[in-house]
Write an enzyme that holds these catalytic residues in place. Structure first.
Site, PDB file in Angstrom:
ATOM      1  N   SER A   1       0.814  -1.214   0.000  1.00  0.00           N
ATOM      2  CA  SER A   1       0.000   0.000   0.000  1.00  0.00           C
ATOM      3  C   SER A   1       0.850   1.268   0.000  1.00  0.00           C
ATOM      4  O   SER A   1       1.614   1.520  -0.919  1.00  0.00           O
ATOM      5  CB  SER A   1      -0.967  -0.047   1.198  1.00  0.00           C
ATOM      6  OG  SER A   1      -1.894   0.985   1.157  1.00  0.00           O
TER       7      SER A   1
ATOM      8  N   ASP B   1      -2.523   6.161  -3.445  1.00  0.00           N
ATOM      9  CA  ASP B   1      -1.387   5.528  -2.792  1.00  0.00           C
ATOM     10  C   ASP B   1      -0.882   4.402  -3.689  1.00  0.00           C
ATOM     11  O   ASP B   1      -1.349   4.217  -4.804  1.00  0.00           O
ATOM     12  CB  ASP B   1      -1.758   5.032  -1.390  1.00  0.00           C
ATOM     13  CG  ASP B   1      -2.810   3.932  -1.411  1.00  0.00           C
ATOM     14  OD1 ASP B   1      -3.546   3.837  -2.404  1.00  0.00           O
ATOM     15  OD2 ASP B   1      -2.907   3.164  -0.435  1.00  0.00           O
TER      16      ASP B   1
END
Length: 449
Positions: free
Chosen positions: A101, A241
């Site tokens: 992530s 992200d």
């Protein structure tokens, strides 16, 4: 022994904590636990973000999947929400994303989705972990034609783009949008989707090389995007992200709009359109105090959960809510996907701008953000859950809670994915809460190191 699975799968430094051996074992155990009810040879979809370690871990994971007699479909670099959506669409038994992530490039992670596109409950994760620790006790490893095989599929990202633009078919003609792709999984899908809808797109950080993901860019480093939006005289800026399951926005004046504000803007619009189920938004205890005040003012119920988008999702499913998320930008539109989806979130924000004809700076006035200080204390991973066992830390927290009672709040919690304890204080005096948060974080770090 610490639990292998955190709040978002298994994470660690690739080739050190998250080794190819562990990836293979997760492939074996995950495939066995998630597909053992099948009478036919099951299939698991696998995708990853742009990290250099993705190929290494994906191949090890798929070797594990094939070794227990399941097939793997490898779709390459793709956003996490695409795996969640396509797992259902293609009717495969499970999906796996290899990504850490928003974390730095040396980290990586492995997270599973079931056949309906949902992250696994704790009980299933525990079962996978126990199977690995037992040395795969009771599992048969087939030979000959019983071994699984890997199929590569190259059309998956186009399928995901089609889903997004058909779900929110907003006409973006005349809009100029700066998009920070975080050198990650959104580098193609977000730009292509926005262009298909008619926007003039200015992409930045969309040239991933395996080592630059999240490096001073994306939803955790907003400075460059803020400046670029103002310089380009753009209508809005969007920041994803590394795995594109979260979104942060920049308004036309260069101000950051976080997940709480996004939920307020979109939630109020959905309520006005009669699309906000149960007149409820599900959020976590980390949401800004101003977001809960927005709910009271707008007469929208805000349901609170513990931190983690998986817990937001669980509560949404329990009560039948259609919108939920986190301040960090994980926004879930449950009627459209089963996990946080940065692209869908962006399209919903843009839809509100188009339908209302208002700039982002005007729309965000629906919520007043209370000053908030968030400071991380770096602590050993195996100690992060035990900070309240230190008398000096417990006393300092109790003292602060009494001081801020009625005029703010103090929230201390261990990170679900990193060796950190997060110190968050809200209040009216920004300078004071910043100082108190720093002081408490230093105390925690010094005592627990």
């Amino acid at each position: 022994m610490a639990r292998m699975f955190g709040t978002d799968g298994v994470r660690g430094v690739a080739n050190e904590e998250l080794t190819p051996l562990l990836a293979m074992q997760l492939g074996q155990a995950g495939a066995y636990v998630l597909t053992r009810e099948n009478k036919h040879k099951p299939t698991i979809m696998v995708g990853c973000d742009t990290r250099i370690s993705g190929d290494m871990l994906a191949n090890a994971l798929m070797a594990g999947i094939c070794s227990v007699g399941a097939n793997a479909v490898y779709v390459g670099v793709i956003p996490t929400p695409a795996i969640a959506y396509l797992t259902q669409k293609y009717k495969v038994e499970a999906g796996v994303v290899i990504s850490a992530s928003h974390n730095p490039m040396e980290f990586n992670g492995i997270k599973f989705f079931d056949g309906n596109g949902y992250k696994l409950p704790d009980a299933l994760e525990d079962e996978i972990e126990e199977l690995i620790q037992s040395g795969m006790k009771g599992v048969e490893f087939p030979t000959g034609s019983g071994v699984g095989k890997v199929k590569n599929r190259k059309d998956a990202r186009e399928e995901y783009i089609n889903h997004a633009v058909q779900t929110v078919p907003v006409d973006l003609s005349g809009m100029k949008i700066v998009v920070d792709c975080a050198e990650g999984a959104a580098h193609y899908t977000s730009v292509e989707a926005l262009r298909q809808l008619g926007a003039e797109v200015v992409p930045i950080h969309n040239m991933p090389d395996g080592t630059n993901i999240n490096s001073n860019c994306g939803s955790t480093h907003m400075g460059e995007l803020q400046a670029r939006v103002v310089f380009e005289k753009a209508n809005v800026g969007l920041a994803f992200d590394g795995d594109a399951d979260r979104l942060q926005v920049v308004d036309e004046r260069g101000n950051v709009v976080d997940g709480d504000q996004i939920m307020a803007v979109v939630g109020a619009h959905m309520r006005n359109m009669g699309k906000l189920k149960k007149n409820t938004i599900v959020a976590t205890i980390m949401s800004n105090l101003g977001f809960f005040m927005f709910g009271e003012k707008e007469k929208i119920h805000i349901e609170k959960t513990k931190v983690g988008d998986r817990y937001v999702l669980e509560r949404m499913r329990e009560i039948g809510a259609s919108l939920g998320g986190e301040q960090s930008g994980h926004i879930i539109f449950l009627d459209e996907n089963t996990t946080g989806d940065g692209l869908l979130s962006a399209l919903h924000v843009l839809e509100v701008m188009v339908v209302t004809g208002k700039p982002m700076s005007e729309l965000t006035k629906v919520m007043t953000v209370m000053p908030q200080a968030l400071v991380n204390a770096k602590v050993p991973n195996h100690r992060k859950d035990h900070f309240m066992e230190y008398p000096d830390i417990a006393a300092a927290i109790e003292k602060l809670e009494k001081e801020f009672a009625g005029e703010g709040r103090v929230l201390i919690r261990p990170s679900g994915t990193e060796p950190k304890v997060r110190v968050m204080i809200e209040g009216k005096d920004k300078a004071r809460i910043d100082a108190e948060a720093r002081k408490l974080a230093e105390l925690i770090q010094n005592l627990m190191i």
